[in-house]
Design a protein around this motif. Sequence first.
Motif, PDB file in Angstrom:
ATOM      1  N   ASN A  95       0.828  -1.201   0.000  1.00 15.76           N
ATOM      2  CA  ASN A  95       0.000   0.000   0.000  1.00 15.76           C
ATOM      3  C   ASN A  95       0.865   1.255   0.000  1.00 15.76           C
ATOM      4  N   ARG A  96       1.878   1.304   0.835  1.00 16.98           N
ATOM      5  CA  ARG A  96       2.783   2.468   0.873  1.00 16.98           C
ATOM      6  C   ARG A  96       3.538   2.601  -0.446  1.00 16.98           C
ATOM      7  N   PHE A  97       3.965   1.485  -1.012  1.00 21.65           N
ATOM      8  CA  PHE A  97       4.671   1.504  -2.289  1.00 21.65           C
ATOM      9  C   PHE A  97       3.796   2.140  -3.363  1.00 21.65           C
ATOM     10  N   TYR A  98       2.552   1.684  -3.476  1.00 19.17           N
ATOM     11  CA  TYR A  98       1.670   2.211  -4.510  1.00 19.17           C
ATOM     12  C   TYR A  98       1.360   3.687  -4.272  1.00 19.17           C
ATOM     13  N   GLN A  99       1.148   4.081  -3.032  1.00 19.69           N
ATOM     14  CA  GLN A  99       0.884   5.491  -2.736  1.00 19.69           C
ATOM     15  C   GLN A  99       2.087   6.361  -3.106  1.00 19.69           C
ATOM     16  N   ARG A 100       3.297   5.879  -2.842  1.00 17.20           N
ATOM     17  CA  ARG A 100       4.506   6.633  -3.216  1.00 17.20           C
ATOM     18  C   ARG A 100       4.600   6.816  -4.725  1.00 17.20           C
ATOM     19  N   HIS A 101       3.982   5.912  -5.469  1.00 18.10           N
ATOM     20  CA  HIS A 101       4.044   5.972  -6.931  1.00 18.10           C
ATOM     21  C   HIS A 101       2.797   6.602  -7.545  1.00 18.10           C
ATOM     22  N   GLY A 102       2.082   7.382  -6.756  1.00 18.11           N
ATOM     23  CA  GLY A 102       0.993   8.191  -7.289  1.00 18.11           C
ATOM     24  C   GLY A 102      -0.381   7.558  -7.319  1.00 18.11           C
ATOM     25  N   PHE A 103      -0.546   6.400  -6.729  1.00 16.95           N
ATOM     26  CA  PHE A 103      -1.857   5.761  -6.691  1.00 16.95           C
ATOM     27  C   PHE A 103      -2.672   6.336  -5.537  1.00 16.95           C
ATOM     28  N   VAL A 104      -3.957   6.554  -5.787  1.00 19.41           N
ATOM     29  CA  VAL A 104      -4.851   7.051  -4.747  1.00 19.41           C
ATOM     30  C   VAL A 104      -5.986   6.055  -4.543  1.00 19.41           C
ATOM     31  N   GLU A 105      -6.425   5.975  -3.318  1.00 18.71           N
ATOM     32  CA  GLU A 105      -7.454   5.010  -2.968  1.00 18.71           C
ATOM     33  C   GLU A 105      -8.779   5.357  -3.632  1.00 18.71           C
ATOM     34  N   GLU A 106      -9.413   4.323  -4.213  1.00 20.17           N
ATOM     35  CA  GLU A 106     -10.752   4.462  -4.784  1.00 20.17           C
ATOM     36  C   GLU A 106     -11.809   3.883  -3.852  1.00 20.17           C
ATOM     37  N   ARG A 107     -11.501   2.711  -3.276  1.00 20.62           N
ATOM     38  CA  ARG A 107     -12.479   2.042  -2.413  1.00 20.62           C
ATOM     39  C   ARG A 107     -11.774   0.968  -1.592  1.00 20.62           C
ATOM     40  N   ARG A 108     -12.503   0.472  -0.584  1.00 20.95           N
ATOM     41  CA  ARG A 108     -12.008  -0.612   0.270  1.00 20.95           C
ATOM     42  C   ARG A 108     -13.056  -1.712   0.355  1.00 20.95           C
ATOM     43  N   THR A 109     -12.554  -2.930   0.525  1.00 19.97           N
ATOM     44  CA  THR A 109     -13.416  -4.057   0.846  1.00 19.97           C
ATOM     45  C   THR A 109     -12.923  -4.613   2.175  1.00 19.97           C
ATOM     46  N   GLU A 110     -13.458  -5.705   2.588  1.00 23.86           N
ATOM     47  CA  GLU A 110     -13.071  -6.272   3.881  1.00 23.86           C
ATOM     48  C   GLU A 110     -11.571  -6.517   3.982  1.00 23.86           C
ATOM     49  N   PHE A 111     -10.951  -6.981   2.908  1.00 21.43           N
ATOM     50  CA  PHE A 111      -9.540  -7.343   2.974  1.00 21.43           C
ATOM     51  C   PHE A 111      -8.626  -6.540   2.052  1.00 21.43           C
ATOM     52  N   ASP A 112      -9.182  -5.793   1.106  1.00 23.81           N
ATOM     53  CA  ASP A 112      -8.357  -5.131   0.104  1.00 23.81           C
ATOM     54  C   ASP A 112      -8.630  -3.633   0.004  1.00 23.81           C
ATOM     55  N   VAL A 113      -7.621  -2.936  -0.516  1.00 22.81           N
ATOM     56  CA  VAL A 113      -7.730  -1.514  -0.853  1.00 22.81           C
ATOM     57  C   VAL A 113      -7.510  -1.419  -2.359  1.00 22.81           C
ATOM     58  N   TYR A 114      -8.406  -0.705  -3.043  1.00 26.18           N
ATOM     59  CA  TYR A 114      -8.294  -0.555  -4.490  1.00 26.18           C
ATOM     60  C   TYR A 114      -7.865   0.869  -4.820  1.00 26.18           C
ATOM     61  N   TYR A 115      -6.901   0.966  -5.742  1.00 24.04           N
ATOM     62  CA  TYR A 115      -6.274   2.220  -6.093  1.00 24.04           C
ATOM     63  C   TYR A 115      -6.399   2.506  -7.585  1.00 24.04           C
ATOM     64  N   VAL A 116      -6.218   3.793  -7.926  1.00 24.00           N
ATOM     65  CA  VAL A 116      -6.119   4.218  -9.311  1.00 24.00           C
ATOM     66  C   VAL A 116      -4.992   5.243  -9.403  1.00 24.00           C
ATOM     67  N   ARG A 117      -4.322   5.232 -10.543  1.00 26.16           N
ATOM     68  CA  ARG A 117      -3.324   6.248 -10.860  1.00 26.16           C
ATOM     69  C   ARG A 117      -3.704   6.794 -12.222  1.00 26.16           C
ATOM     70  N   ASP A 118      -4.169   8.056 -12.224  1.00 24.16           N
ATOM     71  CA  ASP A 118      -4.567   8.700 -13.481  1.00 24.16           C
ATOM     72  C   ASP A 118      -3.364   9.249 -14.207  1.00 24.16           C
TER      73      ASP A 118
END
Length: 118
Positions: A95-118
């Motif tokens: 999660n920290r890796f993806y955030q450092r690379h410009g991904f932002v959270e779109e939604r969460r489920t019970e076990f996962d966080v989903y991201y997008v990088r525009d």
Amino acid sequence: MEPSLRALGRFDPDRARARLLDGFEPAACTVVEAEGRIVGFYVLEDRGADLFLSHLYIAHEVAGQGLGATAMKRIVSEAGGRPIRLGALKGSAANRFYQRHGFVEERRTEFDVYYVRD
């Protein structure tokens, strides 16, 4: 992912293997190499309007050497300006890796966080 899954009490080798195989598209797979040997891979699925990064794995013995960042630069380049989406296990260092690379959270489920990088 095993350490993250164990920390959540959800490690099951059969489920992990099935998840990998269910989302593995050989034509969309790119290997990551270092010093002439395969040390990881990613699967980037072209969905037309966007891309979905279903897997990005770097071997533990070479983690922290910038190979993931180099792979991410290549992934962003391959996207050609299209959004890239992915999911990461809650509590995973990914999660920290993806955030450092410009991904932002779109939604969460019970076990996962989903991201997008525009």
